[in-house]
Design an enzyme around this catalytic site. Structure first.
Site, PDB file in Angstrom:
ATOM      1  CE  LYS A   1      35.891  34.702  40.002  1.00 57.24           C
ATOM      2  NZ  LYS A   1      34.669  35.512  39.690  1.00 57.24           N
TER       3      LYS A   1
ATOM      4  CG  HIS B   1      29.743  28.162  39.636  1.00 57.29           C
ATOM      5  ND1 HIS B   1      30.536  28.217  38.517  1.00 57.29           N
ATOM      6  CD2 HIS B   1      29.568  29.457  40.014  1.00 57.29           C
ATOM      7  CE1 HIS B   1      30.814  29.478  38.235  1.00 57.29           C
ATOM      8  NE2 HIS B   1      30.233  30.248  39.118  1.00 57.29           N
TER       9      HIS B   1
ATOM     10  CB  SER C   1      40.355  33.850  40.130  1.00 57.35           C
ATOM     11  OG  SER C   1      39.287  34.565  39.576  1.00 57.35           O
TER      12      SER C   1
HETATM   13  S1  PPS Z   1      32.315  33.275  38.204  1.00 61.64           S
HETATM   14  O1  PPS Z   1      32.011  34.394  39.131  1.00 61.64           O
HETATM   15  O2  PPS Z   1      32.674  32.053  38.952  1.00 61.64           O
HETATM   16  O3  PPS Z   1      31.275  33.023  37.230  1.00 61.64           O
HETATM   17  O4  PPS Z   1      33.641  33.760  37.440  1.00 61.64           O
HETATM   18  P1  PPS Z   1      34.135  33.257  36.023  1.00 61.64           P
HETATM   19  O5  PPS Z   1      33.516  34.079  34.973  1.00 61.64           O
HETATM   20  O6  PPS Z   1      34.010  31.776  35.901  1.00 61.64           O
HETATM   21  O7  PPS Z   1      35.702  33.576  36.087  1.00 61.64           O
HETATM   22  C1  PPS Z   1      36.189  34.880  36.246  1.00 61.64           C
HETATM   23  C2  PPS Z   1      37.654  34.848  35.835  1.00 61.64           C
HETATM   24  O8  PPS Z   1      37.725  34.753  34.402  1.00 61.64           O
HETATM   25  C3  PPS Z   1      38.470  35.869  33.911  1.00 61.64           C
HETATM   26  N1  PPS Z   1      38.016  36.245  32.571  1.00 61.64           N
HETATM   27  C4  PPS Z   1      38.832  36.305  31.499  1.00 61.64           C
HETATM   28  N2  PPS Z   1      40.148  36.020  31.361  1.00 61.64           N
HETATM   29  C5  PPS Z   1      40.700  36.218  30.127  1.00 61.64           C
HETATM   30  N3  PPS Z   1      40.012  36.674  29.055  1.00 61.64           N
HETATM   31  C6  PPS Z   1      38.691  36.970  29.153  1.00 61.64           C
HETATM   32  N4  PPS Z   1      38.043  37.429  28.087  1.00 61.64           N
HETATM   33  C7  PPS Z   1      38.041  36.772  30.421  1.00 61.64           C
HETATM   34  N5  PPS Z   1      36.779  36.945  30.878  1.00 61.64           N
HETATM   35  C8  PPS Z   1      36.788  36.613  32.188  1.00 61.64           C
HETATM   36  C9  PPS Z   1      38.221  36.949  34.961  1.00 61.64           C
HETATM   37  O9  PPS Z   1      39.118  38.012  34.835  1.00 61.64           O
HETATM   38  C10 PPS Z   1      38.389  36.123  36.229  1.00 61.64           C
HETATM   39  O10 PPS Z   1      39.753  35.713  36.423  1.00 61.64           O
HETATM   40  P2  PPS Z   1      40.846  36.537  37.246  1.00 61.64           P
HETATM   41  O11 PPS Z   1      42.036  35.631  37.328  1.00 61.64           O
HETATM   42  O12 PPS Z   1      40.265  36.828  38.587  1.00 61.64           O
HETATM   43  O13 PPS Z   1      41.139  37.773  36.446  1.00 61.64           O
END
Ligand code: PPS
Length: 310
Positions: A45, A107, A137
């Site tokens: 996340k 990860h 998250s």
């Molecule tokens: S995973 O499943 O572990 O691979 O998830 P990961 O992609 O690492 O993290 C998901 C969180 O990143 C947010 N996210 C973003 N935030 C801002 N801008 C952009 N463009 C963006 N893309 C992904 C996503 O919404 C998840 O965070 P939260 O806080 O849950 O919204």
């Protein structure tokens, strides 16, 4: 219809894992990285999908619309350790990639990364996100993704998170061990979710400089527009809407995309308890908060501080 049970975490060489990772362990450890592979590593996340999409656009954005409209991001950027039954494993998917460089997501804690990545001196982009927003998250993600352990209620999840009793173990160990590795290993770019949120342009410039890329101003502008949260949220190739095991009605994968959403979840007591745990677990690390460190280096204005302040 019978519901398939949620997987349980267990101790695996000192880190909480599920079979989704350990099922393919030997193949994973023997994975043959190539010198031009690029590994995106992060605790869950932290913004892996965001960075995966950025890298995919940087390298393959010119390939025409088909790639962007028909291949989901998890096929363009395979999840190295994934080994869900009845699906191709992450190592198989990576070996099937026909484009170069191969961009790969993981990860894994640093000590579990297959040794070929170090032997081949592959470029690695490590993404950190502040611990509190990561916890929030992760909690929502574990609810909506049935291949994850059941998170339980928020307060019991938070306790488990602080103690590292969640899939991939402790956030604190993950970020600090990768941070220690960064010091001697110049092929790691250590960046943060907050860097991207605070100043996408500067974060992109730093990333491109590490990768040895020099996109034009027009390309950068186009890319910055495509990777905005709202754009990604509505893009079916990056929002995981094509993955049936994720129930986006419970919580969308692209949930809030904000720095500081933890303030809407933590009680005063939970915040104090978390800060205590944070202080204790980070006491021997030189890592403070990379977002602020990077920002500090760029602007020379912000004081170095702890991630809790974000
Ligand atoms: S995973 O499943 O572990 O691979 O998830 P990961 O992609 O690492 O993290 C998901 C969180 O990143 C947010 N996210 C973003 N935030 C801002 N801008 C952009 N463009 C963006 N893309 C992904 C996503 O919404 C998840 O965070 P939260 O806080 O849950 O919204």
């Amino acid at each position: 219809m019978e519901r398939s049970p949620r997987p349980a975490v267990f101790d695996f060489h000192g880190v909480c894992m599920t079979e989704m990772v350990t099922n393919n362990w030997d193949n994973l450890q023997n994975f043959e990285a190539r010198p031009d592979d690029i590994l995106i590593a992060a605790y869950p996340k932290a913004g892996c999908t965001w960075v995966s999409y950025i890298l995919d656009l940087l390298y393959f954005g010119h390939m025409g619309p088909d790639r962007q409209t028909s291949i989901p991001i998890y096929k363009r950027v395979p999840f190295l350790e994934m080994a869900n039954p009845n699906l191709p494993t992450g190592t198989e998917m990576t070996n099937q990639l026909t484009t170069t460089p191969r961009i790969i997501k993981t990860h894994l804690p640093v000590q579990f990364v297959p040794k070929s990545f170090w032997e081949q001196r592959c470029k690695i982009v490590y993404v950190e996100r502040n611990s509190k927003d990561s916890a929030v998250s992760y909690f929502h993600f574990n609810h909506m993704n049935k291949s994850q352990p059941d998170p339980g209620d928020w307060s019991s999840f938070l306790e488990k998170y602080i103690e590292g009793q969640v899939m991939y173990g402790s956030w604190f160990d993950h970020v600090t061990n990768w941070w220690e590795k960064w010091q001697p290993y110049s092929h790691i770019h250590y960046m943060s979710y907050e860097d991207l949120s605070l100043d996408l342009g500067q974060a992109l410039d730093r990333l491109c400089s590490f990768l040895g890329l020099s996109p034009s101003a027009e390309e950068k502008e186009k890319l910055a527009a495509a990777v905005k949260f709202d754009k990604m949220k509505e893009n079916n190739m990056v929002n995981y809407s094509t993955v049936p095991i994720m129930d986006q009605k419970i919580s969308p994968f692209m949930r809030k995309g904000k720095v500081g959403d933890w303030k809407n979840h933590f009680t005063v007591y939970q915040n104090e308890m978390f800060d205590q745990g944070h202080k204790q677990k980070m006491k021997n690390s030189t890592l403070k908060c990379i977002a602020r460190i990077n920002h500090f280096n760029m602007t020379k204005k912000l004081p170095l501080s702890s991630p809790q302040d974000l």
